[in-house]
Design a protein around this motif. Sequence first.
Motif, PDB file in Angstrom:
ATOM      1  N   GLN A  26     -17.846  20.487 -13.503  1.00  0.00           N
ATOM      2  CA  GLN A  26     -17.026  21.691 -13.614  1.00  0.00           C
ATOM      3  C   GLN A  26     -15.696  21.420 -14.326  1.00  0.00           C
ATOM      4  N   LEU A  27     -15.277  20.149 -14.349  1.00  0.00           N
ATOM      5  CA  LEU A  27     -14.053  19.792 -15.065  1.00  0.00           C
ATOM      6  C   LEU A  27     -14.319  19.555 -16.546  1.00  0.00           C
ATOM      7  N   ASP A  28     -15.601  19.648 -16.936  1.00  0.00           N
ATOM      8  CA  ASP A  28     -15.978  19.476 -18.343  1.00  0.00           C
ATOM      9  C   ASP A  28     -15.471  18.143 -18.892  1.00  0.00           C
ATOM     10  N   VAL A  29     -15.728  17.084 -18.120  1.00  0.00           N
ATOM     11  CA  VAL A  29     -15.337  15.741 -18.525  1.00  0.00           C
ATOM     12  C   VAL A  29     -16.595  14.905 -18.707  1.00  0.00           C
ATOM     13  N   GLU A  30     -16.599  14.051 -19.695  1.00  0.00           N
ATOM     14  CA  GLU A  30     -17.743  13.167 -19.929  1.00  0.00           C
ATOM     15  C   GLU A  30     -17.708  12.030 -18.910  1.00  0.00           C
ATOM     16  N   PHE A  31     -18.827  11.799 -18.241  1.00  0.00           N
ATOM     17  CA  PHE A  31     -18.873  10.709 -17.270  1.00  0.00           C
ATOM     18  C   PHE A  31     -20.289  10.194 -17.135  1.00  0.00           C
ATOM     19  N   GLU A  32     -20.382   9.000 -16.581  1.00  0.00           N
ATOM     20  CA  GLU A  32     -21.662   8.354 -16.305  1.00  0.00           C
ATOM     21  C   GLU A  32     -21.749   8.125 -14.801  1.00  0.00           C
TER      22      GLU A  32
END
Length: 200
Positions: A26-32
Amino acid sequence: MPKSLMNLPQLILASASPRRSELLRQLDVEFEVIPSDAIELHNEQLTAGELCRVNAYRKARPISKRFPDAIVMGADTLVYLGNQLFGKPKNRDEAHGMLQALQGETHLVVTGVCLMHLRSHRHRVFAETTQVTFRSLNDAQIAEYLNAINPLDKAGAYAIQEHGEKIVEQISGSFTNVVGLPLEHLREELSLWEIALGTL
């Protein structure tokens, strides 16, 4: 084969929780997602806030050792009523007992979060608390709720985002904190690490 650091995003979520992944998106952040195998501590000498912060740190640390150039996030959520802590129930009977203890009462949900970047020896640990008031529930209503969800992977044996209206009367504080991550607070913290975020 371990993933190359070149292919990793700037943020790693050290949690297998699908709810935390959904929230972070929901924060529109790229993560793995790279789950930590750290064993959660249960220490009656620590407050819920202290315990959650310690466990969040313990979850982030081993992943940071593997990927020292990434920012790693560990998190831990606990439910507590008075001095009694409610973790994940071992079975349905224990889940029923937890909801029986929480019904008609106001309890606290605390989530500890650790952000760690090992290469720069930087880390930040914080905790958020939300107040949750349960409806008065009888055994049949508790059983009905447990039939509607899987309580065994949830602290306190409930998920506010899954048929929460059946058991929750009101909350005071962050709703997403009860789900597993305090997004409002987390957004502010991530911005300090210069992580590119979308709009909440």
